[in-house]
Motif scaffolding. Structure first.
Motif, PDB file in Angstrom:
ATOM      1  N   ALA A  98       0.838  -1.203   0.000  1.00  0.00           N
ATOM      2  CA  ALA A  98       0.000   0.000   0.000  1.00  0.00           C
ATOM      3  C   ALA A  98       0.869   1.248   0.000  1.00  0.00           C
ATOM      4  CB  ALA A  98      -0.936  -0.013   1.205  1.00  0.00           C
ATOM      5  N   ASP A  99       1.928   1.230   0.823  1.00  0.00           N
ATOM      6  CA  ASP A  99       2.853   2.366   0.891  1.00  0.00           C
ATOM      7  C   ASP A  99       4.193   1.844   1.407  1.00  0.00           C
ATOM      8  OD1 ASP A  99       4.326   4.651   1.251  1.00  0.00           O
ATOM      9  OD2 ASP A  99       2.778   5.739   2.350  1.00  0.00           O
ATOM     10  N   PRO A 115       2.504  -4.833   9.377  1.00  0.00           N
ATOM     11  CA  PRO A 115       3.068  -6.119   9.807  1.00  0.00           C
ATOM     12  C   PRO A 115       2.824  -7.234   8.806  1.00  0.00           C
ATOM     13  CG  PRO A 115       2.050  -5.009  11.669  1.00  0.00           C
ATOM     14  CD  PRO A 115       1.712  -4.190  10.453  1.00  0.00           C
ATOM     15  N   ALA A 116       1.651  -7.245   8.173  1.00  0.00           N
ATOM     16  CA  ALA A 116       1.355  -8.289   7.201  1.00  0.00           C
ATOM     17  C   ALA A 116       2.254  -8.173   5.974  1.00  0.00           C
ATOM     18  CB  ALA A 116      -0.114  -8.225   6.785  1.00  0.00           C
ATOM     19  N   GLU A 142       9.219 -11.073   4.140  1.00  0.00           N
ATOM     20  CA  GLU A 142      10.110 -12.020   4.816  1.00  0.00           C
ATOM     21  C   GLU A 142       9.915 -13.429   4.285  1.00  0.00           C
ATOM     22  OE1 GLU A 142      11.450 -13.301   9.326  1.00  0.00           O
ATOM     23  OE2 GLU A 142       9.470 -12.433   9.026  1.00  0.00           O
ATOM     24  N   ALA A 143       8.656 -13.821   4.043  1.00  0.00           N
ATOM     25  CA  ALA A 143       8.384 -15.169   3.553  1.00  0.00           C
ATOM     26  C   ALA A 143       9.055 -15.400   2.205  1.00  0.00           C
ATOM     27  CB  ALA A 143       6.876 -15.386   3.444  1.00  0.00           C
ATOM     28  N   ARG A 175      11.063  -5.126  12.707  1.00  0.00           N
ATOM     29  CA  ARG A 175       9.728  -4.616  12.367  1.00  0.00           C
ATOM     30  C   ARG A 175       9.803  -3.136  12.073  1.00  0.00           C
ATOM     31  NH1 ARG A 175       6.897  -8.629  10.501  1.00  0.00           N
ATOM     32  NH2 ARG A 175       7.223 -10.468  11.730  1.00  0.00           N
ATOM     33  N   ALA A 176       8.828  -2.459  11.750  1.00  0.00           N
ATOM     34  CA  ALA A 176       8.947  -1.083  11.285  1.00  0.00           C
ATOM     35  C   ALA A 176       9.249  -0.106  12.420  1.00  0.00           C
ATOM     36  CB  ALA A 176       7.681  -0.665  10.548  1.00  0.00           C
ATOM     37  N   ALA A 177       9.515  -0.606  13.629  1.00  0.00           N
ATOM     38  CA  ALA A 177       9.804   0.281  14.745  1.00  0.00           C
ATOM     39  C   ALA A 177      11.021   1.128  14.514  1.00  0.00           C
ATOM     40  CB  ALA A 177       9.987  -0.545  16.015  1.00  0.00           C
TER      41      ALA A 177
END
Length: 317
Positions: free
Chosen positions: A37-38, A44-45, A51-52, A315-317
């Motif tokens: 989307a962006d 997270p999805a 990653e998969a 993660r995006a943190a």
């Protein structure tokens, strides 16, 4: 390398890892594509999906065609969310560290001397194969701002698959290409015009009145295993000029066999990146076909080379 699948003495561990890798490997490039989307704000999805793909092939292709493709914040911020933060700086890169890969104009002779900045094809390689070993390129991004009128496809192969196919052919070939002097890139010389305000020492080691060393000779292995984290890296170019292979029979046979694998491996994937699409990877093997441009389709890709591997745990943190 104890218990590592890359330990040539660990046949049991190798075969278990090998069978799992080959079974999971994608057979179509479409299996690598993740719509986003962006890219600047991954969900997270979306991170899980990227990653998969990378778990299966050390690479993923993202697609966000609805956003302005030439916006350089897209690949920049995407990379940061995936653990790619240490960009390689080189004198042909843009000020932000990304390289604008597009054919050089007549006014840009510095870039025009290098094949990536032309319409010519590029043979199999991993990025930064000429770097010093302590500056190995582990991660790479390639974001398409504009595709060519025709051509410009990339063929891709996970370097771990190349390792598997070479080891299956003959483990001695892998051992040969792990030698610290298996592949040597000769020094690259630059023509220089010495400024009267700079000494020769300040401009580099001068070999003649008009030459200096732009990049020193660099020897190293083709395949190497990170001593701390145990992942496999590859340093390779299929070019036949400006490269010196170790002169022994096993190395010569290994180089030929690897070239044969890259000429016809069933695991090779071909991608044509469209505007808003991009590749993220752990510096896998890749090529580029020749291409032609038009005023409306002047091929432009933003390339990032990183001293990091992809890291999805942050993660995006």
């Amino acid at each position: 390398m104890a218990n590592s699948p890359f330990d040539l003495a660990n046949e049991t561990g190798y075969h278990a890892w090998r069978d799992a890798r080959l079974a999971a490997y994608p057979r179509s490039v479409d299996e690598l594509i993740v719509p986003l989307a962006d890219p600047r704000h991954l969900t997270p999805a979306e991170i899980d999906a990227l990653e998969a793909r990378c778990m299966r092939a050390n690479m993923a292709i993202y697609s966000a065609p609805h956003l302005p493709a030439a916006d350089k914040s897209l690949p920049h911020q995407l990379a940061c969310q995936l653990g790619l933060v240490h960009l390689e700086g080189n004198y042909l890169a843009d000020e932000d560290g990304l390289s604008s890969i597009t054919p050089a104009g007549d006014e840009d002779s510095a870039r025009g001397d290098f094949i990536p900045y032309t319409h010519k094809p590029i043979n199999w390689h991993t990025d930064g194969y000429y770097n010093a070993l302590d500056r190995s390129i582990l991660g790479m991004t390639l974001h398409c701002a504009q595709d060519a009128e025709s051509g410009g496809e990339n063929t891709l192969l996970d370097h771990e698959i190349a390792y598997i196919q070479l080891r299956d052919a003959n483990p001695d070939y892998v051992a040969a290409l792990m030698q610290p002097d298996a592949m040597t890139i000769p020094a690259r010389m630059d023509e220089v015009s010495l400024s009267p305000t700079l000494s020769r020492g300040e401009r580099g080691q001068t070999l003649s009145p008009n030459q200096s060393i732009a990049r020193p000779e660099q020897s190293g292995p083709v395949f190497a295993v990170d001593p701390e984290q145990g992942f496999l890296t590859m340093r390779y170019t299929a070019r036949t000029r400006s490269i010196v292979w170790k002169d022994d029979a096993v190395t010569r046979a290994a180089v030929k066999t690897l070239a044969d694998i890259l000429a016809g491996s069933e695991y090779i994937l071909t991608a044509r990146l469209r505007p808003g699409m991009g590749l993220v990877c752990n510096n896998v093997l890749h090529t580029r076909s020749a291409f032609s441009d038009s005023p409306e389709h002047r091929r432009l890709l933003y390339r990032g080379r990183y001293y990091d591997r992809l890291n999805f745990t942050a993660r995006a943190a």
